[in-house]
Scaffold this motif. Structure first.
Motif, PDB file in Angstrom:
ATOM      1  N   GLN A  23      40.191  51.026  44.239  1.00 23.35           N
ATOM      2  CA  GLN A  23      41.391  50.978  42.938  1.00 23.35           C
ATOM      3  C   GLN A  23      41.568  50.132  42.295  1.00 23.35           C
ATOM      4  O   GLN A  23      41.963  50.149  41.027  1.00 23.35           O
ATOM      5  CB  GLN A  23      42.352  51.889  42.870  1.00 23.35           C
ATOM      6  N   MET A  24      41.403  48.371  42.326  1.00 26.19           N
ATOM      7  CA  MET A  24      41.467  47.154  42.053  1.00 26.19           C
ATOM      8  C   MET A  24      40.338  46.816  41.633  1.00 26.19           C
ATOM      9  O   MET A  24      39.248  47.223  41.914  1.00 26.19           O
ATOM     10  CB  MET A  24      41.907  46.397  43.243  1.00 26.19           C
ATOM     11  N   THR A  25      40.276  45.931  40.701  1.00 23.00           N
ATOM     12  CA  THR A  25      38.757  45.317  39.783  1.00 23.00           C
ATOM     13  C   THR A  25      38.826  44.427  40.850  1.00 23.00           C
ATOM     14  O   THR A  25      39.468  43.783  41.713  1.00 23.00           O
ATOM     15  CB  THR A  25      39.229  44.307  39.029  1.00 23.00           C
ATOM     16  N   GLU A  26      36.901  43.870  40.688  1.00 21.85           N
ATOM     17  CA  GLU A  26      37.113  42.927  41.483  1.00 21.85           C
ATOM     18  C   GLU A  26      37.199  41.247  41.466  1.00 21.85           C
ATOM     19  O   GLU A  26      37.544  40.999  42.381  1.00 21.85           O
ATOM     20  CB  GLU A  26      35.409  42.557  40.729  1.00 21.85           C
ATOM     21  N   GLU A  27      38.103  41.904  40.096  1.00 22.36           N
ATOM     22  CA  GLU A  27      39.283  39.507  40.249  1.00 22.36           C
ATOM     23  C   GLU A  27      40.252  40.330  41.139  1.00 22.36           C
ATOM     24  O   GLU A  27      40.710  39.988  41.998  1.00 22.36           O
ATOM     25  CB  GLU A  27      39.486  39.673  38.778  1.00 22.36           C
ATOM     26  N   GLU A  28      40.433  41.458  41.196  1.00 21.45           N
ATOM     27  CA  GLU A  28      42.055  41.481  42.084  1.00 21.45           C
ATOM     28  C   GLU A  28      41.423  41.822  43.382  1.00 21.45           C
ATOM     29  O   GLU A  28      42.797  41.348  44.182  1.00 21.45           O
ATOM     30  CB  GLU A  28      42.611  42.887  41.208  1.00 21.45           C
ATOM     31  N   GLN A  29      40.666  41.930  43.463  1.00 27.57           N
ATOM     32  CA  GLN A  29      40.458  42.298  45.198  1.00 27.57           C
ATOM     33  C   GLN A  29      40.000  40.612  45.399  1.00 27.57           C
ATOM     34  O   GLN A  29      40.378  40.492  46.850  1.00 27.57           O
ATOM     35  CB  GLN A  29      38.759  42.933  45.239  1.00 27.57           C
ATOM     36  N   VAL A  30      39.336  40.020  44.933  1.00 26.45           N
ATOM     37  CA  VAL A  30      39.206  38.528  45.055  1.00 26.45           C
ATOM     38  C   VAL A  30      40.420  38.038  45.515  1.00 26.45           C
ATOM     39  O   VAL A  30      40.790  37.052  46.165  1.00 26.45           O
ATOM     40  CB  VAL A  30      37.933  37.810  44.238  1.00 26.45           C
ATOM     41  N   ALA A  31      41.207  38.000  44.423  1.00 24.26           N
ATOM     42  CA  ALA A  31      42.938  37.524  44.561  1.00 24.26           C
ATOM     43  C   ALA A  31      43.512  38.112  45.840  1.00 24.26           C
ATOM     44  O   ALA A  31      44.183  37.470  46.067  1.00 24.26           O
ATOM     45  CB  ALA A  31      43.220  37.510  43.628  1.00 24.26           C
ATOM     46  N   ALA A  32      43.157  39.183  46.477  1.00 29.90           N
ATOM     47  CA  ALA A  32      43.824  39.403  47.242  1.00 29.90           C
ATOM     48  C   ALA A  32      42.872  39.380  48.784  1.00 29.90           C
ATOM     49  O   ALA A  32      43.473  40.195  49.807  1.00 29.90           O
ATOM     50  CB  ALA A  32      44.183  41.021  47.227  1.00 29.90           C
ATOM     51  N   GLY A  33      41.740  38.572  48.578  1.00 33.80           N
ATOM     52  CA  GLY A  33      41.737  37.818  49.445  1.00 33.80           C
ATOM     53  C   GLY A  33      39.785  39.078  50.354  1.00 33.80           C
ATOM     54  O   GLY A  33      39.510  38.919  51.381  1.00 33.80           O
TER      55      GLY A  33
END
Length: 158
Positions: free
Chosen positions: A113-123
């Motif tokens: 459900q997260m954008t790729e940018e949000e995923q990367v920020a979350a590790g």
């Protein structure tokens, strides 16, 4: 409120917990070493490796390094998904702590459900897989992962 049966099951599990944890730790180390040596794997994170950022703390506070191994597939997102879908012994589930090996591709499941940018920020990276190594024979787990890596590379390799 728990029933007497629930309490009995908990006690049964506690009786073998030290043996199962020893096996989880031993198996995870063997699987992590296999993955680290495989050219189809880009990176491996396992606290039992001396170059892991928390290795010193893990050595100080844990009796083993646990059964969790995180790794990235060299061929990327689709190859990681294919690996999860191709394994037979290892279950494709978002769970940890089972006696059997479990694998998950967070980018397409738990964090989809997260954008790729949000995923990367979350590790969470597109190629990342989380593996909870069970108590099966580690050679069986390795053979299962090897077949999954081969399927991912065959379909999506570079």
């Amino acid at each position: 409120q728990q029933s007497p049966f629930d309490a009995w099951q908990t006690i049964q599990g506690l009786n073998t917990l030290p043996l199962r944890m020893d096996r989880h730790c031993e198996n995870a180390r063997e699987v992590a070493e296999f993955l680290r040596a495989d050219d189809r794997v880009d990176w491996v994170t396992y606290p039992g490796f001396e170059d892991h950022p928390t290795h010193e703390n893990a050595s100080r506070y844990l009796e083993g390094y646990g059964g969790m191994v995180t790794f990235g597939v060299d061929a990327g997102y689709e190859a990681a998904k294919t690996l999860c879908e191709s394994v037979d012994l290892t279950s494709f589930l978002a769970n940890v702590g089972d006696a059997k090996s479990l694998i998950i591709h967070p980018a397409s499941t738990t964090h989809a459900q997260m954008t790729e940018e949000e995923q990367v920020a979350a590790g969470v990276h597109p190629d990342m897989l989380r593996l909870s190594v069970g108590i099966e024979d580690p050679e069986d787990v390795i053979a299962d992962l090897d077949a999954g890596l081969a399927a991912g590379e065959e379909r999506h390799g570079t």
